[in-house]
Design a protein around this motif. Structure first.
Motif, short mmCIF file in Angstrom:
data_model
loop_
_atom_site.label_atom_id
_atom_site.label_comp_id
_atom_site.label_asym_id
_atom_site.label_seq_id
_atom_site.Cartn_x
_atom_site.Cartn_y
_atom_site.Cartn_z
N ALA A 1 0.83 -1.20 0.00
CA ALA A 1 0.00 0.00 0.00
C ALA A 1 0.87 1.26 0.00
CB ALA A 1 -0.93 -0.01 1.21
N LEU A 2 1.95 1.25 0.76
CA LEU A 2 2.85 2.41 0.81
C LEU A 2 3.48 2.65 -0.56
CD1 LEU A 2 4.67 1.94 4.24
CD2 LEU A 2 2.73 3.41 3.69
N LEU A 3 3.82 1.58 -1.24
CA LEU A 3 4.42 1.71 -2.57
C LEU A 3 3.45 2.39 -3.53
CD1 LEU A 3 6.76 1.03 -4.51
CD2 LEU A 3 5.65 -1.17 -4.94
N GLU A 4 2.19 2.00 -3.46
CA GLU A 4 1.21 2.60 -4.36
C GLU A 4 0.91 4.05 -3.96
OE1 GLU A 4 -2.04 0.51 -5.81
OE2 GLU A 4 -1.15 -1.48 -5.64
N LEU A 5 0.86 4.33 -2.67
CA LEU A 5 0.63 5.71 -2.23
C LEU A 5 1.76 6.63 -2.68
CD1 LEU A 5 -0.70 5.16 1.42
CD2 LEU A 5 -2.02 5.92 -0.57
N ALA A 6 2.97 6.09 -2.72
CA ALA A 6 4.11 6.90 -3.12
C ALA A 6 4.01 7.36 -4.57
CB ALA A 6 5.40 6.11 -2.91
N HIS A 7 3.24 6.63 -5.39
CA HIS A 7 3.12 6.98 -6.80
C HIS A 7 1.90 7.86 -7.08
CE1 HIS A 7 5.98 3.63 -7.17
NE2 HIS A 7 6.33 4.18 -8.32
N THR B 1 -5.75 16.99 3.88
CA THR B 1 -5.14 18.32 3.74
C THR B 1 -3.75 18.41 4.36
OG1 THR B 1 -6.24 19.05 5.78
CG2 THR B 1 -7.38 19.47 3.69
N ASN B 2 -3.27 17.32 4.95
CA ASN B 2 -1.94 17.38 5.58
C ASN B 2 -1.02 16.23 5.14
OD1 ASN B 2 -3.28 15.33 6.88
ND2 ASN B 2 -2.61 15.91 8.95
N ASP B 3 -1.37 15.58 4.03
CA ASP B 3 -0.54 14.48 3.50
C ASP B 3 -0.24 13.44 4.57
OD1 ASP B 3 -0.28 15.28 0.81
OD2 ASP B 3 1.25 16.76 1.36
N PRO C 1 6.19 14.16 4.02
CA PRO C 1 6.54 15.47 4.58
C PRO C 1 6.85 16.53 3.53
CG PRO C 1 8.34 13.92 4.88
CD PRO C 1 7.18 13.13 4.36
N ASP C 2 7.24 16.09 2.34
CA ASP C 2 7.56 17.03 1.27
C ASP C 2 6.63 16.78 0.09
OD1 ASP C 2 9.83 18.22 2.61
OD2 ASP C 2 10.86 16.32 2.24
N ALA D 1 8.02 13.12 -3.22
CA ALA D 1 8.81 12.77 -2.04
C ALA D 1 8.37 11.40 -1.51
CB ALA D 1 8.64 13.82 -0.96
N PRO D 2 9.28 10.63 -0.90
CA PRO D 2 8.92 9.31 -0.39
C PRO D 2 7.95 9.38 0.79
CG PRO D 2 11.13 9.91 0.31
CD PRO D 2 10.70 10.95 -0.68
N VAL D 3 7.24 8.29 0.99
CA VAL D 3 6.31 8.18 2.11
C VAL D 3 7.08 7.75 3.36
CG1 VAL D 3 4.27 6.99 2.99
CG2 VAL D 3 4.42 7.60 0.56
N ARG D 4 6.75 8.35 4.48
CA ARG D 4 7.44 8.04 5.73
C ARG D 4 6.43 7.52 6.75
NH1 ARG D 4 9.22 11.28 10.20
NH2 ARG D 4 8.51 13.17 9.15
#
Length: 216
Positions: free
Chosen positions: A69-75, A173-175, A200-201, A205-208
């Protein structure tokens, strides 16, 4: 001269023979009980070991679903489309009533309602509304074919976090999002993990991961 006399068998009183028989039966009974207890203990130990192994495998499977899921959110350039249903995952099963590894059929819509209801209520404007995102057999999610028993079935839900305070569970609204990943295995096995993630960016930017915990 007197002749030799043959030895005569010593007569055992009937009461002694009965006592010996009872003693032999008691010994046999004790040995049988001890043997049965050992069999039960060994079987129980094997079952506990198998359950612990299954639980550990399910935890890894739930983590794998979370990573997917994180991989897909990153795109994705923005996440509002994820929590309002506009964006869908590429890792989705073809049915909302899949068959789990132990043969049970589960309704993912009902399961989503169960997860939502477990949070209590009444619901405020910023409380999360869980939405299906990634769901399928682990082999589909990680694109890996293995011989042997079926791998766990994994479901990942996504929701807006409460911290943005925008008054809408369908607008980010806050990523920052909250994810819940559950893995289902044999013998009614089920493990879940939850994570709060952010970017954060600005994109790309990558997901943290801000936090991770075992789900209830």
């Amino acid at each position: 001269m007197g002749g030799s006399h043959p030895l005569q068998p010593i007569a055992v009183p009937p009461t002694d023979r009965g006592a010996a028989l009872i003693l032999a039966m008691l010994v046999t009974m004790v040995v049988t009980i001890i043997g049965g207890a050992l069999v039960v203990a060994v079987a129980t130990e094997h079952l506990i070991t198998a359950n612990n192994r299954d639980a550990e495998e399910l935890l890894h499977a739930a983590d794998a679903g979370l990573e997917r899921a994180l991989l897909e959110l990153a795109h994705l350039s923005e996440w509002t489309a994820v929590i309002d249903g506009g964006a869908v995952s590429r890792s989705r099963d073809g049915t909302l009533s899949p068959r789990l590894p132990d043969g049970r059929v589960v309704n993912l819509v009902d399961l989503t309602q169960e997860i939502q209801a477990s949070g209590g209520g009444p619901w405020g404007p910023d409380d999360p509304r869980w939405r299906l995102f990634v769901y399928g057999n682990l082999s589909q999610i990680i694109a890996l074919t293995l011989d042997g028993p079926p791998l766990p079935y994994v479901v990942v839900w996504v929701a807006d976090d409460q911290a943005d305070g925008d008054g809408s569970p369908q607008r980010d609204t806050n990523d920052t999002l909250v994810l819940r990943s559950e893995a289902f295995g044999v013998r009614y096995g089920r493990r879940a993990v939850e994570a709060t993630v952010t970017r954060p960016d600005p994109y790309p930017a990558p997901v943290r991961v801000l936090s991770w915990r075992l789900g209830e």
